[in-house]
Motif scaffolding. Structure first.
Motif, PDB file in Angstrom:
ATOM      1  N   ALA A  10       0.825  -1.200   0.000  1.00  0.00           N
ATOM      2  CA  ALA A  10       0.000   0.000   0.000  1.00  0.00           C
ATOM      3  C   ALA A  10       0.859   1.250   0.000  1.00  0.00           C
ATOM      4  N   ASP A  11       1.924   1.254   0.793  1.00  0.00           N
ATOM      5  CA  ASP A  11       2.833   2.403   0.823  1.00  0.00           C
ATOM      6  C   ASP A  11       3.525   2.599  -0.523  1.00  0.00           C
ATOM      7  N   ALA A  12       3.910   1.493  -1.162  1.00  0.00           N
ATOM      8  CA  ALA A  12       4.564   1.590  -2.465  1.00  0.00           C
ATOM      9  C   ALA A  12       3.613   2.171  -3.516  1.00  0.00           C
ATOM     10  N   LEU A  13       2.352   1.728  -3.506  1.00  0.00           N
ATOM     11  CA  LEU A  13       1.368   2.276  -4.447  1.00  0.00           C
ATOM     12  C   LEU A  13       1.078   3.743  -4.158  1.00  0.00           C
ATOM     13  N   ASP A  14       0.977   4.085  -2.894  1.00  0.00           N
ATOM     14  CA  ASP A  14       0.750   5.481  -2.521  1.00  0.00           C
ATOM     15  C   ASP A  14       1.894   6.351  -3.025  1.00  0.00           C
ATOM     16  N   GLU A  15       3.110   5.890  -2.839  1.00  0.00           N
ATOM     17  CA  GLU A  15       4.291   6.620  -3.309  1.00  0.00           C
ATOM     18  C   GLU A  15       4.260   6.780  -4.829  1.00  0.00           C
TER      19      GLU A  15
END
Length: 77
Positions: A10-15
């Motif tokens: 999720a953090d990678a997609l948000d980034e």
């Protein structure tokens, strides 16, 4: 079994989606660009007629031209 993302995913997609600028489309352009190019190829009287007729009938210029061509084909010998 569930198809949930991990916190890291999720953090990678948000980034990715908050810091990445999507590429701009290039090419033929949209319907307004195509309409402008079509009108440039016509003489001023024909272009003005089509613009006025399109506004009055709430149709696109391409629709009007298509109708005119089909009318000519229908009455052709």
């Amino acid at each position: 079994m569930t198809n949930m993302m991990t916190d890291e995913e999720a953090d990678a997609l948000d980034e990715l989606y908050t810091k990445t600028i999507p590429p701009l489309q290039t090419g033929a352009g949209g319907p307004l660009t195509r309409q402008r190019d079509l009108l440039r190829s016509l003489d001023e009287v024909a272009a003005n007629y089509l613009i006025t007729k399109a506004a009055a009938t709430h149709k696109t210029i391409s629709q009007l031209i298509g109708e005119m061509v089909r009318e000519k084909i229908a009455v052709a010998p």
